[in-house]
Scaffold this active site. Structure first.
Site, mmCIF file in Angstrom:
data_model
loop_
_atom_site.group_PDB
_atom_site.id
_atom_site.type_symbol
_atom_site.label_atom_id
_atom_site.label_comp_id
_atom_site.label_asym_id
_atom_site.label_seq_id
_atom_site.Cartn_x
_atom_site.Cartn_y
_atom_site.Cartn_z
ATOM 1 N N SER A 1 45.045 120.839 33.186
ATOM 2 C CA SER A 1 44.207 119.634 32.987
ATOM 3 C C SER A 1 42.738 120.446 32.802
ATOM 4 C CB SER A 1 44.209 118.871 34.034
ATOM 5 O OG SER A 1 43.835 119.480 35.108
ATOM 6 N N LYS A 2 41.918 119.205 32.661
ATOM 7 C CA LYS A 2 40.489 119.862 32.253
ATOM 8 C C LYS A 2 39.886 120.876 33.138
ATOM 9 C CE LYS A 2 42.052 116.019 31.371
ATOM 10 N NZ LYS A 2 43.116 115.645 32.379
ATOM 11 N N ARG A 3 40.379 120.647 34.619
ATOM 12 C CA ARG A 3 39.688 121.792 35.478
ATOM 13 C C ARG A 3 40.101 122.805 35.358
ATOM 14 N NH1 ARG A 3 43.348 121.629 39.558
ATOM 15 N NH2 ARG A 3 44.769 120.568 39.444
ATOM 16 N N HIS A 4 41.143 122.961 34.599
ATOM 17 C CA HIS A 4 41.679 124.406 34.300
ATOM 18 C C HIS A 4 40.802 125.077 33.287
ATOM 19 C CE1 HIS A 4 45.579 122.904 36.088
ATOM 20 N NE2 HIS A 4 45.401 124.136 37.008
#
Length: 477
Positions: free
Chosen positions: A243-246
Site C-alpha cells: 500500500s501507499k505507506r510502503h
RNA sequence: GUCCCCAUCGUCUAGACGGCCCAGGACACAGGCCUUUCAAGCCUGAAACGGGGGUUCGAAUCCCCCUGGGGACGCCA
C-alpha cells in the site's frame, strides 16, 4: 475465425495504476500474446463516488508506458452499461433466483456484529428471502439479492491455485442491485465477461473467494464459465499487502524516478513467476516462456533493491539512442538542454555503467554541460596545487596538438606527460578530473575528455591552471 | 471471529517420477582481485527446506497435526 483466447484487464479507476495491477495486466498480456488471442480493457467505474476520469487516464498512460497497451480501440466502461446489468438481474428475479430485500443498513450492520460476536460466519441472515410482503406493499426501497443455494458446493478450476471448492452454505445471499437500482460488482463482472467473450479471467488473488459467487451466477444465468487464474498478492517488506505507506507503489512513481519500463516489466514478471534460474528476459522471451501454470501460489514481497539492480542491467544494455530519449526530460528538469545526438550519446555511454536510474544519470551528466565548473572545495584544495601546475600545462599542450581527440588520443597525451614528469597516472588523473568535472569522482578520465570534446576540455584545463596560479600568487599559506 | 489459500537462504526463487540436494541461481550483505577516482566487473564467503508426527530402504519433495503468513467476509471493486 474466433480466437481461442480472450482476456481482459479490468481496473477500477479509483487510484493510480499500482504495481499489483500492472503485474496482473502483464500476466494477461503475456498469456494472450502467447496464444495469439485478444486482450481487452474494461474500466470498472460503477462506483461513481470514488471513480475518476483522472485515474482512468493515469491507468491508460501507465499501461502505455509499460508497453502493455495491447487492448484495441474500444475500451469498455461499466458505467455505460448499467441498463444491461439490470436486465440480467431482473431476469433472475423473474425466474425466482433473486428476491427483494428490504433490510436497512442498520439492521444488517447489527446482524453482522451479532454473528461475529457469536463466533459465527458473518453473512446475510436471509430475513427477506421468503418475502416480506407488508413492506413490499408499502413501496419501501429494496435491493435485489441473489438466492444462493443452501446446500451443495460450488467448484471451479483455477489455473494457478488448482481445484477450488466452496460449501454453498458458507456463501451468502449477496446483493445484485442496490436499493438505488445500481448493479454491484459480482453481477457486472459476470455479465461483462460473458458478453465480451472472455475465455480466461486472470486477476488478483483478492477475487478468489468472489469467484464462487460468480460461478453461481453463471449457473443461474445458464452461462458457461470462463477459466480462472488468480495470481498471488504482492506484499510490502512487512509482509502486509502493498500500500501507499510502503513507498512508491504506483507505476507512475517508477517512471518519475528514472526506471525503464523494460526493467519494471521484467521485475514484475519474476515476482511470482519463474523460468528456471533465468533472471533477465526480453519481452519477446516472456511472451514465449510465460505460463500461468508456472505462477507461484504464495504472495511475494516486493524487493526494490532487486528492481534497482535490474534497472542497471537494462541501463547497460539499452541502445544509447533510446536512453537519450528517456533521459532528456530528466535533464530538462535540471535545466540542461541538449539534442538527442552523438554528443549526448557519447556522454551517456560514459555514465551508464555507474548509473542505476535515469535520475542518477541526469544528476551525473550535468558537469558535461555546465557553463562553469565549480570545484568541490576539498577537491580543489587537495588536487589543484602548484606542484601539478606545469604537468597540467603540459597536458593541455599535448591535448591541443591532437586533431581527433578520442579516448586513445587522450591516453597518449597523458602518457607523454607522465613520462616527462615522472608521475603515476593517478597523480595526474585526479587533478585533471577536478579540473574537468569539479569533483574527484567521475567516469574514466580519458572517456571524460573524449566525451566532453576538445574545446571544452581545453577551456577547463586552462581555468584550472589559472585557478592554481591565482591561489599561488596570494599570500603564503 | 468464520471460511479459503499458502509455507525452501533477509528477499525473489530452482527443486517433474521421493534418491542426482549435507539443497542450486539472483538481489542484498561480507571479504578479496582489478584499478586513474567512484562505480561496474570478476572471485570467494556467510545465509534456508517453520515445528512435530507418520508413510518409505530413503522425503525439501507424499499424508496428518501445530505454528506462521496471506486473502475474503460490504447495498467497494
Amino acid at each position: 475465425m474466433k480466437s481461442p483466447v480472450r482476456t481482459r484487464f479490468a481496473p477500477s479507476p479509483t487510484g493510480y495504476l499500482h504495481i499489483g495491477g500492472a503485474r496482473t495486466a502483464l500476466f494477461n498480456v503475456l498469456f494472450t500474446l502467447q496464444h495469439k488471442g485478444e486482450f481487452l480493457l474494461r474500466i470498472e467505474d460503477t462506483d461513481l463516488e470514488r471513480s475518476s476520469e483522472v485515474y482512468t487516464q493515469n491507468i491508460l498512460e501507465a499501461l502505455n508506458w509499460l508497453g502493455l497497451d495491447y487492448y484495441g480501440e474500444t475500451i469498455a466502461h461499466q458505467s455505460k452499461r448499467i441498463e444491461i446489468y439490470r436486465e440480467y438481474a431482473l431476469r433472475l428475479f423473474e425466474e425466482g433466483k433473486a428476491y427483494r430485500c428490504y433490510c436497512s443498513q442498520e439492521e444488517l450492520e447489527a446482524a453482522r456484529k451479532a454473528q461475529m460476536k457469536a463466533r459465527k460466519p458473518p453473512k446475510y441472515p436471509g430475513t427477506c428471502r421468503d418475502g416480506r410482503s407488508e413492506r413490499e406493499l408499502g413501496g419501501a426501497p429494496y435491493a435485489l439479492r441473489f438466492k444462493t443455494p443452501k446446500e451443495g458446493e460450488t467448484t471451479f478450476e483455477d489455473i494457478v491455485k488448482g481445484p477450488a471448492r466452496f460449501a454453498n452454505e458458507e456463501l451468502e445471499d449477496f446483493v445484485l442491485l442496490r436499493s438505488d437500482g445500481s448493479p454491484t460488482y459480482n453481477l457486472c463482472v459476470v455479465v461483462d465477461d460473458y458478453e465480451m467473450g472472455i475465455t480466461h479471467v486472470v486477476r488478483g488473488d483478492d477475487h478468489f473467494v468472489n469467484t464462487s459467487k460468480q460461478v453461481l451466477l453463471y449457473g443461474a444465468l445458464g452461462l458457461a464459465t470462463p477459466k480462472f487464474a488468480h495470481v498471488p498478492m504482492i506484499l510490502g517488506a512487512d509482509r502486509q499487502r502493498l500500500s501507499k505507506r510502503h513507498g512508491a507503489t504506483s507505476v507512475q512513481a517508477y517512471k518519475e524516478t528514472g526506471y525503464f519500463p523494460q526493467a519494471l516489466v521484467n521485475y514484475l514478471a519474476r515476482l511470482g513467476w519463474s523460468h528456471g534460474d533465468q533472471e533477465v528476459f526480453s519481452f519477446e522471451e516472456l511472451v514465449q516462456k510465460f505460463r500461468l501454470e508456472d505462477v507461484g501460489k504464495s504472495p511475494a514481497v516486493f524487493n526494490p533493491q532487486k528492481l534497482l539492480w535490474l534497472n542497471h542491467v537494462y541501463m547497460k544494455s539499452i541502445p544509447v539512442q533510446e536512453i537519450a530519449g528517456r533521459l532528456l526530460p530528466f535533464m530538462k528538469e535540471r535545466g540542461i538542454e541538449a539534442d538527442n545526438g552523438p554528443e549526448l550519446w557519447g556522454r551517456i555511454d560514459t555514465l551508464r555503467e555507474r548509473s542505476k536510474t535515469l535520475v542518477e544519470m541526469a544528476d551525473w551528466i550535468g558537469f558535461y554541460y555546465a557553463q562553469n565548473v565549480e570545484y568541490e572545495p576539498r577537491a580543489s584544495e587537495r588536487y589543484l596545487r602548484p606542484e601539478i601546475l606545469s604537468a597540467l600545462e603540459a597536458l593541455k599542450e599535448n591535448l591541443q596538438q591532437i586533431e581527433k581527440l578520442d579516448e586513445e588520443a587522450a591516453k597518449r597525451a597523458f602518457s607523454g606527460v607522465l613520462e616527462a614528469y615522472g608521475l603515476s597516472l593517478g597523480e595526474l588523473a585526479q587533478p585533471a578530473r577536478v579540473a574537468l568535472t569539479g569533483g574527484t569522482v567521475s567516469p574514466g578520465i580519458f572517456e571524460v575528455i573524449a566525451a566532453m570534446g576538445k574545446s571544452r576540455a581545453l577551456k577547463r584545463l586552462q581555468e584550472a591552471i589559472a585557478f592554481i596560479r591565482a591561489k599561488g600568487s596570494g599570500p603564503l599559506d
